[in-house]
Design an enzyme around this catalytic site. Structure first.
Site, PDB file in Angstrom:
ATOM      1  CB  SER A 156      17.248   9.170  17.695  1.00  0.00           C
ATOM      2  OG  SER A 156      17.592   7.867  17.358  1.00  0.00           O
ATOM      3  CG  HIS A 188      13.843  13.089  18.619  1.00  0.00           C
ATOM      4  ND1 HIS A 188      15.054  13.719  18.516  1.00  0.00           N
ATOM      5  CD2 HIS A 188      14.107  11.883  19.188  1.00  0.00           C
ATOM      6  CE1 HIS A 188      16.000  12.940  19.001  1.00  0.00           C
ATOM      7  NE2 HIS A 188      15.453  11.823  19.416  1.00  0.00           N
ATOM      8  CD  GLU A 200      15.593  17.559  17.611  1.00  0.00           C
ATOM      9  OE1 GLU A 200      15.649  16.317  17.650  1.00  0.00           O
ATOM     10  OE2 GLU A 200      16.555  18.250  17.259  1.00  0.00           O
ATOM     11  CG  ASN A 255      20.494  12.349  18.528  1.00  0.00           C
ATOM     12  OD1 ASN A 255      21.010  12.323  19.639  1.00  0.00           O
ATOM     13  ND2 ASN A 255      19.324  11.787  18.283  1.00  0.00           N
TER      14      ASN A 255
HETATM   15  N1  3HC Z   1      10.035   8.642  35.186  1.00  0.00           N
HETATM   16  C1  3HC Z   1       9.614   9.613  36.015  1.00  0.00           C
HETATM   17  N2  3HC Z   1      10.457  10.376  36.740  1.00  0.00           N
HETATM   18  C2  3HC Z   1      11.778  10.136  36.647  1.00  0.00           C
HETATM   19  C3  3HC Z   1      12.307   9.126  35.797  1.00  0.00           C
HETATM   20  C4  3HC Z   1      11.370   8.372  35.044  1.00  0.00           C
HETATM   21  N3  3HC Z   1      11.761   7.428  34.197  1.00  0.00           N
HETATM   22  N4  3HC Z   1      13.664   9.141  35.916  1.00  0.00           N
HETATM   23  C5  3HC Z   1      13.988  10.107  36.775  1.00  0.00           C
HETATM   24  N5  3HC Z   1      12.853  10.712  37.213  1.00  0.00           N
HETATM   25  C6  3HC Z   1      12.771  11.875  38.105  1.00  0.00           C
HETATM   26  C7  3HC Z   1      13.110  11.582  39.528  1.00  0.00           C
HETATM   27  O1  3HC Z   1      11.976  11.173  40.255  1.00  0.00           O
HETATM   28  C8  3HC Z   1      13.639  12.920  40.024  1.00  0.00           C
HETATM   29  O2  3HC Z   1      12.560  13.765  40.389  1.00  0.00           O
HETATM   30  P1  3HC Z   1      12.788  14.989  41.448  1.00  0.00           P
HETATM   31  O3  3HC Z   1      13.686  15.975  40.765  1.00  0.00           O
HETATM   32  O4  3HC Z   1      11.412  15.510  41.679  1.00  0.00           O
HETATM   33  O5  3HC Z   1      13.424  14.368  42.650  1.00  0.00           O
HETATM   34  C9  3HC Z   1      14.309  13.515  38.816  1.00  0.00           C
HETATM   35  O6  3HC Z   1      13.757  12.830  37.683  1.00  0.00           O
HETATM   36  C10 3HC Z   1      15.792  13.310  38.855  1.00  0.00           C
HETATM   37  O7  3HC Z   1      16.044  11.914  39.035  1.00  0.00           O
HETATM   38  P2  3HC Z   1      17.059  11.322  40.101  1.00  0.00           P
HETATM   39  O8  3HC Z   1      17.106  12.186  41.314  1.00  0.00           O
HETATM   40  O9  3HC Z   1      16.742   9.881  40.281  1.00  0.00           O
HETATM   41  O10 3HC Z   1      18.438  11.341  39.361  1.00  0.00           O
HETATM   42  P3  3HC Z   1      19.252  12.538  38.770  1.00  0.00           P
HETATM   43  O11 3HC Z   1      19.082  13.793  39.549  1.00  0.00           O
HETATM   44  O12 3HC Z   1      20.599  11.962  38.596  1.00  0.00           O
HETATM   45  O13 3HC Z   1      18.589  12.783  37.354  1.00  0.00           O
HETATM   46  C11 3HC Z   1      18.312  12.393  35.054  1.00  0.00           C
HETATM   47  C12 3HC Z   1      18.434  11.760  36.410  1.00  0.00           C
HETATM   48  C13 3HC Z   1      16.989  13.165  34.959  1.00  0.00           C
HETATM   49  C14 3HC Z   1      18.282  11.258  34.063  1.00  0.00           C
HETATM   50  C15 3HC Z   1      19.523  13.390  34.845  1.00  0.00           C
HETATM   51  O14 3HC Z   1      20.729  12.750  35.126  1.00  0.00           O
HETATM   52  C16 3HC Z   1      19.577  13.935  33.434  1.00  0.00           C
HETATM   53  O15 3HC Z   1      18.889  14.890  33.086  1.00  0.00           O
HETATM   54  N6  3HC Z   1      20.468  13.337  32.596  1.00  0.00           N
HETATM   55  C17 3HC Z   1      20.621  13.723  31.198  1.00  0.00           C
HETATM   56  C18 3HC Z   1      19.550  13.028  30.400  1.00  0.00           C
HETATM   57  C19 3HC Z   1      19.642  13.349  28.951  1.00  0.00           C
HETATM   58  O16 3HC Z   1      20.492  14.071  28.468  1.00  0.00           O
HETATM   59  N7  3HC Z   1      18.675  12.795  28.188  1.00  0.00           N
HETATM   60  C20 3HC Z   1      18.661  12.948  26.762  1.00  0.00           C
HETATM   61  C21 3HC Z   1      19.305  11.759  26.117  1.00  0.00           C
HETATM   62  S1  3HC Z   1      19.348  11.910  24.377  1.00  0.00           S
HETATM   63  C22 3HC Z   1      17.899  11.277  23.871  1.00  0.00           C
HETATM   64  O17 3HC Z   1      17.100  10.765  24.608  1.00  0.00           O
HETATM   65  C23 3HC Z   1      17.652  11.400  22.388  1.00  0.00           C
HETATM   66  C24 3HC Z   1      17.867  10.131  21.642  1.00  0.00           C
HETATM   67  O18 3HC Z   1      17.563  10.396  20.299  1.00  0.00           O
HETATM   68  C25 3HC Z   1      19.251   9.568  21.756  1.00  0.00           C
END
Ligand code: 3HC
Length: 283
Positions: free
Chosen positions: A120, A141, A153, A191
């Site tokens: 990351s 990434h 990325e 990041n």
């Molecule tokens: N596998 C498959 N599907 C998944 C899943 C997984 N692990 N987690 C969630 N889903 C799906 C759900 O089934 C749902 O599908 P649908 O839209 O068809 O119903 C959809 O994703 C949304 O999930 P939920 O309804 O359970 O929950 P939310 O609507 O609250 O969404 C979230 C959850 C997708 C995590 C949303 O809150 C989100 O986008 N959060 C921000 C995540 C983010 O910013 N990620 C980047 C982090 S930074 C990073 O990773 C980089 C590193 O370097 C730090």
């Protein structure tokens, strides 16, 4: 350059998501872990997430079974990468661990293999230099949750060839992701932009401006973020956030990236977010 066999090193949050999407897209995946219990846990998580996709009618039961059949596991890194066209490393953000992993991969992976890191924030050029083939090294990434987030990325190291870049761009598209090219600088783009926002949100709590819940409400309701920055920090892992901020701070030598003392204290206390059951929220 044909990529069919993919070795994923590390079955944690990112590694199991990466194995999941490659296997579902028809690649043969070898998931490499250090202990059988970790490999089993990764497979359980992948199965759970595939079941969730079946329940939501995003994939069929047959696609799920096909995906699972594409995954095998290995507890030996050299063995696990010996047939790879592409190796993706998703081990913790610790240069010591990454160094020993990449030395072993370099010894055992076929000469044509593309070497990709899901780091990351650690320099791709620095990781590439651990191997004898920096031209074949690239950053791939992914974002958590990997099956859901569309971005990859793609980070070019100093010596990454155009051929390797193009192969990885095509691979990302085959996974139905959107590849975005960036150059190798601390934190890349994602990041470098995200972590100062999370750090500032933590400062707002530290300085008593608002509670975590209120900071998150501001960003969710006012800026349409799907999660507030503190909920997101817990989701990413507070240790991971701190590691990335340290890389930014040291890499740019700029005090604007100084990690908030509250973040340091929480990591010292072992409150790392979702994975330990406590961070800015309890789980
Ligand atoms: N596998 C498959 N599907 C998944 C899943 C997984 N692990 N987690 C969630 N889903 C799906 C759900 O089934 C749902 O599908 P649908 O839209 O068809 O119903 C959809 O994703 C949304 O999930 P939920 O309804 O359970 O929950 P939310 O609507 O609250 O969404 C979230 C959850 C997708 C995590 C949303 O809150 C989100 O986008 N959060 C921000 C995540 C983010 O910013 N990620 C980047 C982090 S930074 C990073 O990773 C980089 C590193 O370097 C730090």
């Amino acid at each position: 350059m044909t990529i069919k066999n993919v070795s994923v090193i590390g079955g944690g949050t990112m590694g199991n998501g990466i194995a999941h999407i490659f296997a579902l897209s028809g690649y043969k995946v070898t998931l490499i872990e250090t202990k059988q219990e970790f490999a089993d846990k990764a497979l359980t998580t992948i199965t759970k997430n595939l079941n969730r996709m079946v329940a939501k009618e995003k994939i069929t039961e047959e696609a799920k079974e096909g995906g699972l059949a594409n995954i095998s596991t290995s507890l030996d890194i050299r063995d696990g990468v010996s047939g790879a066209d592409l190796v993706i490393e998703a081990v913790p953000e610790d240069l010591g661990i990454k160094t020993s992993v990449w030395k072993a991969v370099d010894e055992a992976a076929p000469s044509h293999a593309v070497l990709g890191s899901n780091t990351s924030s650690i320099s791709i050029t620095k990781l590439a230099a651990l191997t004898s083939r920096p031209q074949q090294f690239i950053g791939m990434h992914f974002f958590n949750p990997v099956p859901v987030m569309r971005l990859v990325e793609i980070v070019r190291g100093l010596e990454t060839t155009d051929e390797v870049y193009t192969a990885i761009e095509e691979t990302a598209k085959a996974l139905k992701k959107v590849p975005v090219p960036v150059n190798d600088m601390p934190g890349f783009v994602s990041n470098r932009v995200l972590m100062p926002m999370i750090n500032e949100a933590i400062f707002a709590v530290y300085e008593g401006v608002a509670t975590p819940d209120h900071v998150d409400q501001v960003m969710k309701l006012g800026m349409a973020h799907p999660m507030g920055p503190l909920r997101l920090a817990d989701f990413i892992g507070l240790d991971v956030c701190l590691d990335i901020l340290n890389v930014l701070h040291e890499g740019f030598k700029d005090p604007k990236y100084r990690p908030c003392p509250l973040l340091v204290k929480m990591v010292d206390a072992g409150k790392l977010g979702n994975k330990t059951g406590e961070g800015f929220y309890s789980y």
